[in-house]
Design a protein around this motif. Structure first.
Motif, PDB file in Angstrom:
ATOM      1  N   VAL A 143       0.855  -1.187   0.000  1.00 44.91           N
ATOM      2  CA  VAL A 143       0.000   0.000   0.000  1.00 44.91           C
ATOM      3  C   VAL A 143       0.890   1.236   0.000  1.00 44.91           C
ATOM      4  CG1 VAL A 143      -1.811   1.276   1.190  1.00 44.91           C
ATOM      5  CG2 VAL A 143      -1.795  -1.226   1.273  1.00 44.91           C
ATOM      6  N   THR A 144       0.715   2.102  -0.985  1.00 48.38           N
ATOM      7  CA  THR A 144       1.506   3.332  -1.024  1.00 48.38           C
ATOM      8  C   THR A 144       0.893   4.360  -0.083  1.00 48.38           C
ATOM      9  OG1 THR A 144       2.202   2.934  -3.302  1.00 48.38           O
ATOM     10  CG2 THR A 144       2.449   5.170  -2.447  1.00 48.38           C
ATOM     11  N   SER A 145       1.570   4.560   1.029  1.00 48.14           N
ATOM     12  CA  SER A 145       1.221   5.609   1.982  1.00 48.14           C
ATOM     13  C   SER A 145       2.095   6.816   1.637  1.00 48.14           C
ATOM     14  CB  SER A 145       1.449   5.097   3.408  1.00 48.14           C
ATOM     15  OG  SER A 145       1.234   6.097   4.354  1.00 48.14           O
ATOM     16  N   SER A 146       2.680   7.452   2.611  1.00 46.87           N
ATOM     17  CA  SER A 146       3.551   8.592   2.351  1.00 46.87           C
ATOM     18  C   SER A 146       4.199   9.025   3.655  1.00 46.87           C
ATOM     19  CB  SER A 146       2.747   9.765   1.776  1.00 46.87           C
ATOM     20  OG  SER A 146       3.540  10.931   1.689  1.00 46.87           O
ATOM     21  N   ILE A 147       5.351   9.651   3.556  1.00 47.39           N
ATOM     22  CA  ILE A 147       5.935  10.297   4.723  1.00 47.39           C
ATOM     23  C   ILE A 147       5.000  11.392   5.227  1.00 47.39           C
ATOM     24  CG2 ILE A 147       7.230  12.058   3.470  1.00 47.39           C
ATOM     25  CD1 ILE A 147       8.544   9.979   6.407  1.00 47.39           C
ATOM     26  N   ALA A 148       4.132  11.898   4.324  1.00 44.53           N
ATOM     27  CA  ALA A 148       3.157  12.916   4.704  1.00 44.53           C
ATOM     28  C   ALA A 148       2.161  12.410   5.734  1.00 44.53           C
ATOM     29  CB  ALA A 148       2.406  13.405   3.462  1.00 44.53           C
ATOM     30  N   SER A 149       2.015  11.101   5.841  1.00 40.12           N
ATOM     31  CA  SER A 149       1.072  10.531   6.816  1.00 40.12           C
ATOM     32  C   SER A 149       1.491  10.812   8.251  1.00 40.12           C
ATOM     33  CB  SER A 149       0.960   9.023   6.618  1.00 40.12           C
ATOM     34  OG  SER A 149       2.162   8.356   6.985  1.00 40.12           O
ATOM     35  N   THR A 150       2.750  11.194   8.454  1.00 39.60           N
ATOM     36  CA  THR A 150       3.268  11.381   9.804  1.00 39.60           C
ATOM     37  C   THR A 150       3.161  12.815  10.302  1.00 39.60           C
ATOM     38  OG1 THR A 150       5.534  11.860   9.049  1.00 39.60           O
ATOM     39  CG2 THR A 150       4.946   9.544   9.360  1.00 39.60           C
TER      40      THR A 150
END
Length: 269
Positions: A143-150
Motif C-alpha cells: 500500500v503506497t502511503s507517504s511520509i506525509a502521513s506522519t
C-alpha cells in the motif's frame, strides 16, 4: 491487452493501480521482471502504453482504464481481476492524488476527489484483495502511503490527512492478520518527495517542496517491492534525507511538524 492471461499459468498474478507513470509504473515493471503477470490500472489513456512497455518484458498484461474515484471504477477493476479466474498473488495499491492550497481556498469537489481516491478506493481494494487472499492464506499487498502521513499538512491538508488514514488502516490490518497467524502480509510504502507527475498535478510546482530535491521513482519502487517480498510492515523510501525526515517526525510535536510543512508546501507569492 492480454496474452491468454486467462489460461492456466505458472506465473503468479499481480494488480498495480496508478500504473501509467511514476512509482506505479516502476512497480509494474518490477513485478514483470520477477515473473508476474499483471492487471494494471490508471484513469488516463497512458495506461495502454504503460501496459505495452511492461508486456515487452515478457509478462501477460491486462490494462484497465478506470477512474477509482468512483464506486463504478473500483467495481470495474475488481471485476476484471476476478474475471481472469486466477488467484491474486500480490497487489500494489498505489493510485493517489494531492492538491496544493489552504483548506478554505480549495474547492470541495477537489477535496472530495482526493478522499475518494486516496481513502475510499484504497480501503475498498485492500478489503477486496485481503478477503480473496486470506481465504487461501496466501498473498502480499503493498500500500503506497507517504511520509506525509506522519505530519499535519498545512497547505496540503486533505492529502496528508488521507495518507494518515491509509497508514493507520494499514497498520491496524497488519496487527489483525498477525493475530490470526495469517501468512498474508501487508506492507506500507512511505515515500518522500519523488520524481513523478504528482507535484505538477497537485499544483505544487511553485512551492519549496515542488522545487526541491526528489527521490527517483524507480528506487522508491524497488525499495517498496523488496520490502513487500520480505513481508516487512513498512519501508520509508528512498533517500537518507527521507528516512531522516521520518525519524524526526516520530519525536517532533504535531504543531512543529505542521509549521515545518507550511514552509515547504505554501505557494510562493
Amino acid at each position: 491487452m492480454t496474452q491468454n492471461i486467462t489460461e492456466p499459468q505458472s506465473r503468479p498474478l499481480a494488480l498495480v493501480t496508478g500504473a501509467s507513470s511514476g512509482i506505479g509504473f516502476e512497480l509494474a515493471k518490477l513485478f514483470a521482471e520477477h515473473g508476474y503477470d499483471l492487471v494494471v490500472n490508471a484513469e488516463d489513456a497512458g495506461i495502454q502504453k504503460a501496459a505495452m512497455l511492461v508486456q515487452a518484458g515478457g509478462a501477460s498484461v491486462v490494462a484497465v482504464q478506470a477512474d477509482l474515484r468512483t464506486e463504478q471504477g473500483v467495481a470495474e477493476l475488481w471485476s476484471q481481476v476476478q474475471g481472469l479466474g486466477r488467484p491474486l498473488a500480490a497487489a500494489a495499491i498505489n493510485a493517489g492524488v494531492g492538491q496544493s492550497g489552504a483548506f478554505v481556498d480549495t474547492d470541495w469537489a477537489d477535496d472530495l476527489a482526493i478522499m475518494q481516491l486516496n481513502v475510499v478506493s484504497t480501503a475498498a481494494l485492500l478489503k477486496l484483495a485481503l478477503v480473496e487472499m486470506t481465504a487461501r492464506d496466501d498473498g502480499r499487498v503493498l500500500v503506497t502511503s507517504s511520509i506525509a502521513s506522519t505530519m499535519p499538512g498545512a497547505y496540503q491538508p486533505v492529502y496528508n490527512a488521507s495518507k494518515s488514514f491509509v497508514q493507520s488502516l494499514t497498520e491496524a490490518v497488519q496487527e489483525e492478520l498477525s493475530d490470526k497467524g495469517s501468512a498474508v502480509t501487508v506492507t506500507a510504502l512511505m515515500p518522500g518527495p519523488t520524481e513523478t507527475e504528482f507535484f505538477d498535478r497537485a499544483g505544487l510546482d511553485d512551492t519549496a517542496m515542488g522545487q526541491g530535491p526528489k527521490d527517483p521513482a524507480d528506487e522508491v519502487a524497488r525499495q517498496g517491492f523488496e520490502a513487500m517480498l520480505a513481508g516487512e510492515r513498512k519501508v520509508v523510501a528512498a533517500s537518507l534525507a527521507t528516512k531522516a525526515q521520518a525519524a524526526a517526525s516520530r519525536v517532533l510535536p504535531d504543531a512543529v511538524k505542521a509549521a515545518a510543512h507550511k514552509v515547504i508546501a505554501k505557494p510562493r507569492d
